[in-house]
Design a protein around this motif. Sequence first.
Motif, PDB file in Angstrom:
ATOM      1  N   UNK A   1      15.226  15.828  62.252  1.00 56.07           N
ATOM      2  CA  UNK A   1      14.452  17.109  62.149  1.00 56.07           C
ATOM      3  C   UNK A   1      13.692  17.114  60.831  1.00 56.07           C
ATOM      4  N   UNK A   2      12.535  17.699  60.834  1.00 60.36           N
ATOM      5  CA  UNK A   2      11.724  17.690  59.618  1.00 60.36           C
ATOM      6  C   UNK A   2      12.160  18.789  58.663  1.00 60.36           C
ATOM      7  N   UNK A 154       1.690  20.799  57.615  1.00 60.45           N
ATOM      8  CA  UNK A 154       2.867  20.811  58.482  1.00 60.45           C
ATOM      9  C   UNK A 154       2.822  19.646  59.449  1.00 60.45           C
ATOM     10  N   UNK A 158       5.674  14.949  58.091  1.00 60.32           N
ATOM     11  CA  UNK A 158       6.595  13.938  58.604  1.00 60.32           C
ATOM     12  C   UNK A 158       5.990  12.546  58.563  1.00 60.32           C
ATOM     13  N   UNK A 159       4.696  12.472  58.908  1.00 59.53           N
ATOM     14  CA  UNK A 159       4.036  11.163  58.953  1.00 59.53           C
ATOM     15  C   UNK A 159       4.048  10.548  57.561  1.00 59.53           C
TER      16      UNK A 159
ATOM     17  N   UNK B  92      -1.462   9.267  65.900  1.00 60.39           N
ATOM     18  CA  UNK B  92      -1.253  10.251  64.835  1.00 60.39           C
ATOM     19  C   UNK B  92      -2.576  10.671  64.202  1.00 60.39           C
ATOM     20  N   UNK B 140       4.394  15.408  66.802  1.00 60.84           N
ATOM     21  CA  UNK B 140       5.224  14.489  66.023  1.00 60.84           C
ATOM     22  C   UNK B 140       6.612  14.318  66.620  1.00 60.84           C
ATOM     23  N   UNK B 141       6.996  15.169  67.590  1.00 64.92           N
ATOM     24  CA  UNK B 141       8.311  15.033  68.202  1.00 64.92           C
ATOM     25  C   UNK B 141       8.282  14.193  69.479  1.00 64.92           C
TER      26      UNK B 141
END
Lengths: 256, 251
Positions: A1-2, A154, A158-159, B92, B140-141
Amino acid sequence: MDGLGRLHRPGDTPVHRLPPQCKLVATGAFVLAVVSTPREAVWAFAVHAALLAVVAAIARVPPHFVLRRMTIEIPFVAFAALLPFVAQGPRVEALGVPLSESGLWAAWNILAKASLGTAASILLAATTEPRQLLVGLERLRLPSLLVQIAAFMIRYADVIVGEMRRMRTARAARGFQARDVRAARVLARSAGALFLRSYERGERVHLAMLSRGYQGRMPVLHEAAATGRQWAAAAAPPALAALVAVAAWVAAWMVR
Amino acid sequence: MTPSLEVSGLAYAYPDGTQALFGVNVTIGKGERVALLGPNGAGKTTFVLHLNGILHGGAGTVRVGGLTVDPADRATLQEIRRRVGIVFQDPDDQLFMPTVREDVAFGPANLGVTGAELERRVEHALERVGMLHVADRPPQHLSFGQRRRVAVATVLAMEPEILVLDEPSSNLDPAGRRELAEILTGLEVTMLMVTHDLPYAAELCPRSLILSDGVIVADGPTAELLSDEPLMRAHRLELPYGFDPRAIARR
């Protein structure tokens, strides 16, 4: 999870269902009411805290969930702990240590207001997805450029964290360990490389946006107004907090 | 019938002086599936970015469904970008909105599509790639293969004249590759697939072009080109071990 997702606690309570723009305004107004409460009115802060507790109960957010995340304020309020020692004015003795009276009040003031503000923000984040917060800001007519920047942050946090982690693994795989100050040179280079990679990604994302007809404005996809009842429900806690603040001022004035 | 894509005499040098394209001529008819093959650095991506007017300024013309790409004419350019749907290599880069649904809506919404029609287009596009069930999730998930398929949907929602895929099979596992191939063959749309995955080109595209050093050096049936060993060797194109293009030709 981020990282951003950890603040959110999915649920389907009346608080979760409120439109995000109502919750944003309510949180802001609540914090304003708290900040304008006179610091000597200790009882008023207890009422503010009770209001938050009621909201948390309705939202089914357990106390430990909020308390654990409140540790984030520690670095910010740490210096408040120094005030009783360094401030001027009349002294009181506590365990043989002379403490400044006005310093004690100032420390209490910072601690109480910061904690209530932090708790309110955590409740907002716990009951509203990051995504929905942006929708709320958009509906509140915040400049679209700012909302876009936050949205990209946001989306890509994560990237970029993933890229950072891969670089760290690659460094470790070749025997690098950050032992002392000499490691700073390597780490600074890595940070530079990460910045360049992110910058290049930004350019590629921009190309992809242009390819799909982007002309400098994000399309408006969420136009939904909140109802009067939803606004009224969201307004209840900050309105009560404002009443408490006014009452505290009146009480202080009458005592004088 | 007007061809989907007509490129004639396209030449381009980057601002630093590197010449990337030296007069490229390509015509792709409606409904064709064509592979653009070439080694790394052949100018494939430069070529692709000319198709919707992101790169321009060199010699030559590009026409999409009869409409000439003219970067000075903003209204036509918008229409060109609708007609040319580019699926970039890294999903991405392509999926930048907070949820899949919003990302697929981004293109058509920029074209002024709103309300129920927008909703219909988004759902239809996601359905065509079998990804409707992830509509409300953040990109992203998703798994890499799912993200690639959603990236295709973001472009399909614009109802393009020609679908341009940049290395569609890169980073996919074999199952993801096959699933994407099944989806792509099922789409009724003109397709230009830029790749150096030769078996994938042989599987999906009856016709291939070879771009090498900024010019088209070969244009013909895919199996025939892949079987021409001297040609392949001359342009740094190598078949994977054990792959026989003649077996495909016989099929």
